[in-house]
Design an enzyme around this catalytic site. Structure first.
Site, PDB file in Angstrom:
ATOM      1  CE1 TYR A 209      17.447 -30.381 -14.033  1.00  0.00           C
ATOM      2  CE2 TYR A 209      18.752 -28.467 -14.651  1.00  0.00           C
ATOM      3  CZ  TYR A 209      18.595 -29.832 -14.574  1.00  0.00           C
ATOM      4  OH  TYR A 209      19.589 -30.657 -15.034  1.00  0.00           O
TER       5      TYR A 209
ATOM      6  CG  ASP B 134       7.820 -42.951 -12.293  1.00  0.00           C
ATOM      7  OD1 ASP B 134       7.339 -42.142 -13.099  1.00  0.00           O
ATOM      8  OD2 ASP B 134       8.461 -42.601 -11.270  1.00  0.00           O
TER       9      ASP B 134
ATOM     10  CB  SER C   5      22.334 -29.363 -13.327  1.00  0.00           C
ATOM     11  OG  SER C   5      22.218 -28.176 -14.071  1.00  0.00           O
TER      12      SER C   5
ATOM     13  CE  LYS D 260      19.115 -33.021 -12.249  1.00  0.00           C
ATOM     14  NZ  LYS D 260      19.495 -34.356 -12.680  1.00  0.00           N
TER      15      LYS D 260
END
Ligand code: UDP
Length: 328
Positions: free
Chosen positions: A141, A51, A117, A145
């Site tokens: 989300y 991770d 994005s 970003k």
């Protein structure tokens, strides 16, 4: 070039790994396999399972390899899920990026290509959207970003971390040899969901919302073929190796399609009637997202080459040959 690919077993990451190796680069992959698939990984890539929030793990990988460019895809990426679990998104996406950048700086690696994005733009009036549009994310989300972009910006100002942030619009399709493709579990993206009907995995498709500000009332999105998208990452890496300044680019086709138009093209490609019904709007969905791709054309020399029919056709070829997706 020697790439370290964070999230290299995911949909987009695995296509990057395939193209980068095919062009003769060396590729090291890190993935926690939370959403990625081991079978999506090219056998020529060196793989570490772990991770990016685990600093000692990252340090061990950076100690083993001298990296030229990091390519960062490791993130949670579902709009709907981010509306339910925002903290998951800030932890994995934002905190994960901080740990990564910190480790990169510790090892003197100062080039990163970042998977951003169109979700950073939120609801916009002007289409196509240029990189200078005001960023107003409509969901956690997109917010995560945008935060990651800002963190890279200040790492550049203070410590010379050079980045190219690529703001993807809607990515779809699969490698032209259909060896790898899109396999999310659960699947939430429109094109793979639509293709589940001709595959016999679902009866019909629910289109979320038909009262949006668009020609037929369904959302408008800008679709880009995965192979075109990946090509932009390789150009971005060359751009960074060429000592150019940090920058942000949209990756889209500059054409918008409504959700109903996607359905029509999928019916044509598959020859299946694909029944549909309308459902309520999905939370956090902007009505239109269409990219201006002028800047990527001018500065990176990038232009998308595949149209919507080719995109859906390549996705169909992958799903038909892998009806259950990856094995594990
Ligand atoms: N969508 C839909 N039905 C589905 C999945 C998605 O109507 O089963 C719609 C979604 O509301 C959005 C568009 O398809 O308007 C694209 O959604 P997707 O999740 O593929 O990508 P996003 O634009 O969220 O990145």
């Amino acid at each position: 070039m020697r790439f370290l690919v964070l999230g290299g077993a995911g949909y987009i990451g695995s296509h990057f790994v395939k193209q980068a190796l095919a062009k003769g680069n060396e590729v090291i992959v890190i993935d926690n396999l939370q959403t990625g698939h081991k079978d999506a990984l090219n056998a020529k890539a060196i793989f570490y399972q772990g991770d990016i929030r685990d600093k000692s793990f990252l340090k061990a990988v950076f100690s083993n390899h001298k990296i030229d460019v990091c390519v960062h895809f490791a993130a949670n990426s579902l709009v709907g899920e981010s509306m339910e679990k925002p903290l998951l998104y800030f932890d994995n996406n934002v905190y994960g990026t901080i740990v990564l950048l910190d480790t990169m700086l510790e090892f003197g690696v100062k080039r990163i290509v970042f998977s951003s994005s169109a979700a950073v733009y939120g609801i916009q009036k002007e289409m196509p959207i240029t990189e200078s549009a005001l960023t107003t994310p409509a969901n956690p989300y997109g917010e995560s970003k945008l935060m990651m972009e800002k963190i890279m910006k200040w790492s550049d100002v203070a410590q010379g971390m050079r980045y190219v942030s690529l703001r993807y619009f809607n990515v779809a399709g699969a490698a032209s040899d259909a060896s790898i493709g899109e396999d999310h579990r659960p699947e939430t993206h429109l094109i793979p969901i639509v293709l589940q009907v001709p595959l016999g995995k679902r009866e019909n498709v629910t289109i979320y919302g038909n009262d949006y500000d668009s020609p037929d009332g369904t959302c408008v999105r800008d679709y880009i073929h995965i192979d075109d998208l990946i090509r932009a990452h390789l150009l971005a890496a060359d751009y960074l190796i060429g000592d150019n300044p940090s920058d942000i680019f949209n990756l889209g086709s500059q054409s918008g399609y409504t959700n109903l138009e996607i359905l029509q093209v999928a019916r044509k490609v598959t020859g299946h009637p694909i029944p549909m019904q309308f459902g309520p709007r999905r939370k956090g969905d902007p009505d239109k997202l269409v990219a201006s791709n002028k800047k990527a054309g001018e500065i990176l020399g990038w232009r998308p080459e595949n149209d919507l029919e080719t995109i859906i056709g390549s996705a169909w070829a992958y799903h038909r040959s892998h009806p259950q997706g990856y094995k594990e």
